[in-house]
Write a protein that holds these residues in place. Structure first.
Motif, PDB file in Angstrom:
ATOM      1  N   LEU A  42       6.868 -14.645 -23.578  1.00  0.00           N
ATOM      2  CA  LEU A  42       7.164 -15.809 -22.752  1.00  0.00           C
ATOM      3  C   LEU A  42       7.548 -15.440 -21.327  1.00  0.00           C
ATOM      4  O   LEU A  42       7.775 -16.327 -20.501  1.00  0.00           O
ATOM      5  CB  LEU A  42       8.293 -16.623 -23.396  1.00  0.00           C
ATOM      6  N   GLY A  43       7.638 -14.150 -21.042  1.00  0.00           N
ATOM      7  CA  GLY A  43       7.903 -13.698 -19.684  1.00  0.00           C
ATOM      8  C   GLY A  43       9.357 -13.489 -19.348  1.00  0.00           C
ATOM      9  O   GLY A  43       9.718 -13.362 -18.172  1.00  0.00           O
ATOM     10  N   ALA A  44      10.225 -13.427 -20.354  1.00  0.00           N
ATOM     11  CA  ALA A  44      11.653 -13.219 -20.111  1.00  0.00           C
ATOM     12  C   ALA A  44      11.941 -11.746 -19.845  1.00  0.00           C
ATOM     13  O   ALA A  44      11.187 -10.855 -20.245  1.00  0.00           O
ATOM     14  CB  ALA A  44      12.468 -13.697 -21.304  1.00  0.00           C
ATOM     15  N   GLU A  45      13.054 -11.512 -19.179  1.00  0.00           N
ATOM     16  CA  GLU A  45      13.582 -10.160 -18.986  1.00  0.00           C
ATOM     17  C   GLU A  45      14.589  -9.927 -20.110  1.00  0.00           C
ATOM     18  O   GLU A  45      15.660 -10.541 -20.137  1.00  0.00           O
ATOM     19  CB  GLU A  45      14.253 -10.049 -17.621  1.00  0.00           C
ATOM     20  N   VAL A  46      14.254  -9.045 -21.041  1.00  0.00           N
ATOM     21  CA  VAL A  46      14.952  -8.971 -22.325  1.00  0.00           C
ATOM     22  C   VAL A  46      15.808  -7.716 -22.420  1.00  0.00           C
ATOM     23  O   VAL A  46      15.338  -6.596 -22.170  1.00  0.00           O
ATOM     24  CB  VAL A  46      13.945  -9.013 -23.489  1.00  0.00           C
ATOM     25  N   THR A  47      17.066  -7.916 -22.813  1.00  0.00           N
ATOM     26  CA  THR A  47      17.988  -6.822 -23.089  1.00  0.00           C
ATOM     27  C   THR A  47      18.431  -6.921 -24.544  1.00  0.00           C
ATOM     28  O   THR A  47      18.829  -7.997 -25.006  1.00  0.00           O
ATOM     29  CB  THR A  47      19.220  -6.875 -22.172  1.00  0.00           C
ATOM     30  N   LEU A  48      18.372  -5.811 -25.248  1.00  0.00           N
ATOM     31  CA  LEU A  48      18.746  -5.772 -26.655  1.00  0.00           C
ATOM     32  C   LEU A  48      19.994  -4.915 -26.842  1.00  0.00           C
ATOM     33  O   LEU A  48      20.159  -3.891 -26.178  1.00  0.00           O
ATOM     34  CB  LEU A  48      17.608  -5.183 -27.503  1.00  0.00           C
ATOM     35  N   VAL A  49      20.845  -5.356 -27.743  1.00  0.00           N
ATOM     36  CA  VAL A  49      22.043  -4.608 -28.125  1.00  0.00           C
ATOM     37  C   VAL A  49      21.992  -4.394 -29.624  1.00  0.00           C
ATOM     38  O   VAL A  49      21.744  -5.334 -30.385  1.00  0.00           O
ATOM     39  CB  VAL A  49      23.326  -5.379 -27.758  1.00  0.00           C
ATOM     40  N   ASP A  50      22.197  -3.152 -30.049  1.00  0.00           N
ATOM     41  CA  ASP A  50      22.207  -2.876 -31.486  1.00  0.00           C
ATOM     42  C   ASP A  50      23.035  -1.627 -31.747  1.00  0.00           C
ATOM     43  O   ASP A  50      22.942  -0.640 -31.013  1.00  0.00           O
ATOM     44  CB  ASP A  50      20.787  -2.681 -32.025  1.00  0.00           C
ATOM     45  N   SER A  51      23.829  -1.678 -32.810  1.00  0.00           N
ATOM     46  CA  SER A  51      24.663  -0.532 -33.166  1.00  0.00           C
ATOM     47  C   SER A  51      23.880   0.537 -33.916  1.00  0.00           C
ATOM     48  O   SER A  51      24.313   1.691 -33.999  1.00  0.00           O
ATOM     49  CB  SER A  51      25.836  -0.990 -34.039  1.00  0.00           C
ATOM     50  N   ARG A  61      11.249   1.183 -35.147  1.00  0.00           N
ATOM     51  CA  ARG A  61       9.850   0.819 -35.351  1.00  0.00           C
ATOM     52  C   ARG A  61       9.631  -0.664 -35.076  1.00  0.00           C
ATOM     53  O   ARG A  61       8.508  -1.079 -34.733  1.00  0.00           O
ATOM     54  CB  ARG A  61       9.412   1.154 -36.782  1.00  0.00           C
ATOM     55  N   ASN A  62      10.685  -1.459 -35.202  1.00  0.00           N
ATOM     56  CA  ASN A  62      10.577  -2.896 -34.937  1.00  0.00           C
ATOM     57  C   ASN A  62      10.177  -3.197 -33.497  1.00  0.00           C
ATOM     58  O   ASN A  62       9.700  -4.298 -33.201  1.00  0.00           O
ATOM     59  CB  ASN A  62      11.907  -3.588 -35.229  1.00  0.00           C
ATOM     60  N   LEU A  63      10.383  -2.231 -32.603  1.00  0.00           N
ATOM     61  CA  LEU A  63      10.072  -2.444 -31.186  1.00  0.00           C
ATOM     62  C   LEU A  63       8.721  -1.863 -30.785  1.00  0.00           C
ATOM     63  O   LEU A  63       8.379  -1.872 -29.598  1.00  0.00           O
ATOM     64  CB  LEU A  63      11.171  -1.828 -30.306  1.00  0.00           C
ATOM     65  N   ALA A  64       7.955  -1.387 -31.760  1.00  0.00           N
ATOM     66  CA  ALA A  64       6.655  -0.775 -31.445  1.00  0.00           C
ATOM     67  C   ALA A  64       5.793  -1.749 -30.661  1.00  0.00           C
ATOM     68  O   ALA A  64       5.573  -2.885 -31.068  1.00  0.00           O
ATOM     69  CB  ALA A  64       5.942  -0.348 -32.729  1.00  0.00           C
ATOM     70  N   GLY A  65       5.315  -1.299 -29.502  1.00  0.00           N
ATOM     71  CA  GLY A  65       4.461  -2.123 -28.657  1.00  0.00           C
ATOM     72  C   GLY A  65       5.188  -2.832 -27.540  1.00  0.00           C
ATOM     73  O   GLY A  65       4.564  -3.274 -26.572  1.00  0.00           O
ATOM     74  N   ILE A  66       6.526  -2.944 -27.648  1.00  0.00           N
ATOM     75  CA  ILE A  66       7.285  -3.591 -26.559  1.00  0.00           C
ATOM     76  C   ILE A  66       8.389  -2.667 -26.024  1.00  0.00           C
ATOM     77  O   ILE A  66       9.215  -3.099 -25.222  1.00  0.00           O
ATOM     78  CB  ILE A  66       7.911  -4.932 -27.003  1.00  0.00           C
ATOM     79  N   GLU A  67       8.388  -1.393 -26.441  1.00  0.00           N
ATOM     80  CA  GLU A  67       9.481  -0.488 -26.064  1.00  0.00           C
ATOM     81  C   GLU A  67       9.711  -0.441 -24.555  1.00  0.00           C
ATOM     82  O   GLU A  67      10.848  -0.371 -24.089  1.00  0.00           O
ATOM     83  CB  GLU A  67       9.220   0.938 -26.559  1.00  0.00           C
ATOM     84  N   LYS A  68       8.621  -0.467 -23.810  1.00  0.00           N
ATOM     85  CA  LYS A  68       8.731  -0.321 -22.361  1.00  0.00           C
ATOM     86  C   LYS A  68       8.982  -1.651 -21.655  1.00  0.00           C
ATOM     87  O   LYS A  68       9.123  -1.687 -20.430  1.00  0.00           O
ATOM     88  CB  LYS A  68       7.460   0.327 -21.813  1.00  0.00           C
ATOM     89  N   ARG A  69       9.050  -2.717 -22.419  1.00  0.00           N
ATOM     90  CA  ARG A  69       9.204  -4.040 -21.818  1.00  0.00           C
ATOM     91  C   ARG A  69      10.573  -4.659 -22.127  1.00  0.00           C
ATOM     92  O   ARG A  69      10.828  -5.810 -21.781  1.00  0.00           O
ATOM     93  CB  ARG A  69       8.078  -4.962 -22.306  1.00  0.00           C
ATOM     94  N   VAL A  70      11.426  -3.885 -22.768  1.00  0.00           N
ATOM     95  CA  VAL A  70      12.790  -4.340 -23.047  1.00  0.00           C
ATOM     96  C   VAL A  70      13.766  -3.226 -22.685  1.00  0.00           C
ATOM     97  O   VAL A  70      13.411  -2.048 -22.679  1.00  0.00           O
ATOM     98  CB  VAL A  70      12.982  -4.714 -24.536  1.00  0.00           C
ATOM     99  N   GLN A  71      14.987  -3.603 -22.381  1.00  0.00           N
ATOM    100  CA  GLN A  71      16.074  -2.648 -22.225  1.00  0.00           C
ATOM    101  C   GLN A  71      16.886  -2.649 -23.510  1.00  0.00           C
ATOM    102  O   GLN A  71      17.166  -3.708 -24.063  1.00  0.00           O
ATOM    103  CB  GLN A  71      16.972  -3.020 -21.053  1.00  0.00           C
ATOM    104  N   VAL A  72      17.250  -1.469 -23.986  1.00  0.00           N
ATOM    105  CA  VAL A  72      17.993  -1.359 -25.235  1.00  0.00           C
ATOM    106  C   VAL A  72      19.311  -0.639 -24.977  1.00  0.00           C
ATOM    107  O   VAL A  72      19.323   0.439 -24.373  1.00  0.00           O
ATOM    108  CB  VAL A  72      17.188  -0.610 -26.315  1.00  0.00           C
ATOM    109  N   HIS A  73      20.407  -1.236 -25.416  1.00  0.00           N
ATOM    110  CA  HIS A  73      21.725  -0.609 -25.345  1.00  0.00           C
ATOM    111  C   HIS A  73      22.186  -0.338 -26.771  1.00  0.00           C
ATOM    112  O   HIS A  73      22.340  -1.272 -27.566  1.00  0.00           O
ATOM    113  CB  HIS A  73      22.724  -1.525 -24.641  1.00  0.00           C
ATOM    114  N   PHE A  74      22.379   0.930 -27.075  1.00  0.00           N
ATOM    115  CA  PHE A  74      22.848   1.291 -28.405  1.00  0.00           C
ATOM    116  C   PHE A  74      24.382   1.278 -28.386  1.00  0.00           C
ATOM    117  O   PHE A  74      25.027   2.288 -28.084  1.00  0.00           O
ATOM    118  CB  PHE A  74      22.307   2.654 -28.815  1.00  0.00           C
ATOM    119  N   THR A  75      24.925   0.124 -28.670  1.00  0.00           N
ATOM    120  CA  THR A  75      26.371  -0.031 -28.679  1.00  0.00           C
ATOM    121  C   THR A  75      26.745  -1.055 -29.735  1.00  0.00           C
ATOM    122  O   THR A  75      25.901  -1.842 -30.182  1.00  0.00           O
ATOM    123  CB  THR A  75      26.884  -0.463 -27.291  1.00  0.00           C
ATOM    124  N   ASP A  76      27.991  -1.027 -30.129  1.00  0.00           N
ATOM    125  CA  ASP A  76      28.489  -1.906 -31.182  1.00  0.00           C
ATOM    126  C   ASP A  76      29.198  -3.102 -30.547  1.00  0.00           C
ATOM    127  O   ASP A  76      29.969  -2.936 -29.602  1.00  0.00           O
ATOM    128  CB  ASP A  76      29.469  -1.112 -32.068  1.00  0.00           C
TER     129      ASP A  76
END
Length: 339
Positions: A42-51, A61-76
């Protein structure tokens, strides 16, 4: 190869999310990652948080194909120090971080309390102090109703959770609604029924027993059906994702609680037969309910979702057979990444 399907919801949702910033807690998990994929489309700027706690649903593996199009923060989300930085500047917060195992909540209630209640309060305080204009959609659960007095269960049904997980999820949703009423932080609560589909946890039954059935069927192991007569409804993950998007995009959803229903209810034994058929010949065995699980089982349950249909125009689009066939198609290719 990543298959890009047509975005859900049409041009209206594209206008709502294109160029906007969206934060998804629990974003590497089952529903969170499917939601992230749709937000990217949908064209959003996406940030993910996951512990990425091993016992929970996060899987890269859930992010396969969009890894470079989201920011991921590995935090709780229990780390209150990181929350102000994460919520600042965000237009939307899809709050899916949580501990989902009912049995784990009974054997380790303190952890369930920390994640499903106390951390939710910390998230909301961070929003109040650092981004009070954010729009929040919170993932709750049918489990808070407990054993139904009547069927289908609507949003006015009494709330009587039968386990620690249900009590803490009820506290989490209550915090969101309180902050909406008192602090003006626009929040919506979605009470999900059994959600199934690609990227769900299948290595065990911590997230959903259906995932374990699918793994065992694909490995030619007979899966166990406990009881078998209980009625349930099931929501395909794409339909659940559309509910989250509509709830965030429509002003009429602010301050509301919605059941997110699913397919026509079936007994668990009927579901087992559908799973076996979708797999192409899986085997199952019906057994008596184990005593420890029987004590927290809610019996028959299926949701009355007329309110979300009326107010947001949402409806489940995917029939059970189609949902199972799509799920098996995914795991036939991807099972090595999930077991």
């Amino acid at each position: 190869m990543t298959v890009i399907r047509k975005s859900l919801g049409g041009p209206g949702l594209i206008r709502s999310f294109s160029g906007r910033k969206a934060l998804v807690t629990g974003g590497v998990g089952f529903i969170g990652s499917n939601l992230a994929r749709e937000l990217v489309r949908l064209g959003a700027e996406v940030t993910l948080v996951d512990s990425m706690i091993p016992e929970y649903g996060g899987n890269l593996r859930n992010l396969a194909g969009i890894e470079k199009r989201v920011q991921v923060h590995f935090t709780d989300v229990r780390d209150g120090h990181s929350l102000p930085h994460l919520v600042r500047g965000q237009d939307f917060l899809f709050n899916l971080a949580g501990q989902t195992s009912h049995m784990d909540s009974m054997t380790d209630p303190q952890t369930d309390l920390e994640i499903n209640a106390r951390a939710q309060l910390s998230i909301l305080e961070a929003c109040r102090l650092h981004n009070p204009g954010i729009r929040i959609v919170f993932a709750s659960t049918r489990q808070i109703y407990g054993r139904p007095d009547y069927l289908p269960v609507d949003e006015k049904h009494p709330l009587r959770p039968v386990d620690v997980n249900g009590i803490n999820k009820l506290a989490g949703e209550s915090y969101h609604l309180l902050y909406h009423r008192v602090h003006g932080i626009r929040s919506t609560v979605l009470r999900l029924t059994n959600t199934i589909g690609p990227r769900m946890r299948i290595k065990d039954a911590r997230q959903t027993f259906v995932g374990l059935w699918i793994k065992q069927a694909l490995q030619d192991d007979a899966f166990e059906v406990w009881g078998g007569g209980q009625l349930r409804d099931f929501t395909y993950v794409d339909d659940a994702v559309e509910a989250f998007l509509l709830a965030a995009a429509k002003d009429a959803a602010a301050g509301e609680i919605f059941n997110v229903g699913g397919t026509k209810p079936v007994t668990l034994e009927e579901l087992a037969a559908e799973v076996a058929m979708a797999c192409g010949g899986g085997q199952y065995v019906v057994k008596s309910f184990p005593g420890d699980r029987k004590r927290i089982d809610i019996g028959d349950f299926y949701a009355d979702d007329r309110l979300i249909r009326k107010k947001l125009g949402w409806r489940p689009r995917t029939k059970l057979r189609e949902a199972l066939e799509k799920t098996f198609a995914y795991y036939r290719k991807e099972i090595a990444h999930y077991v």
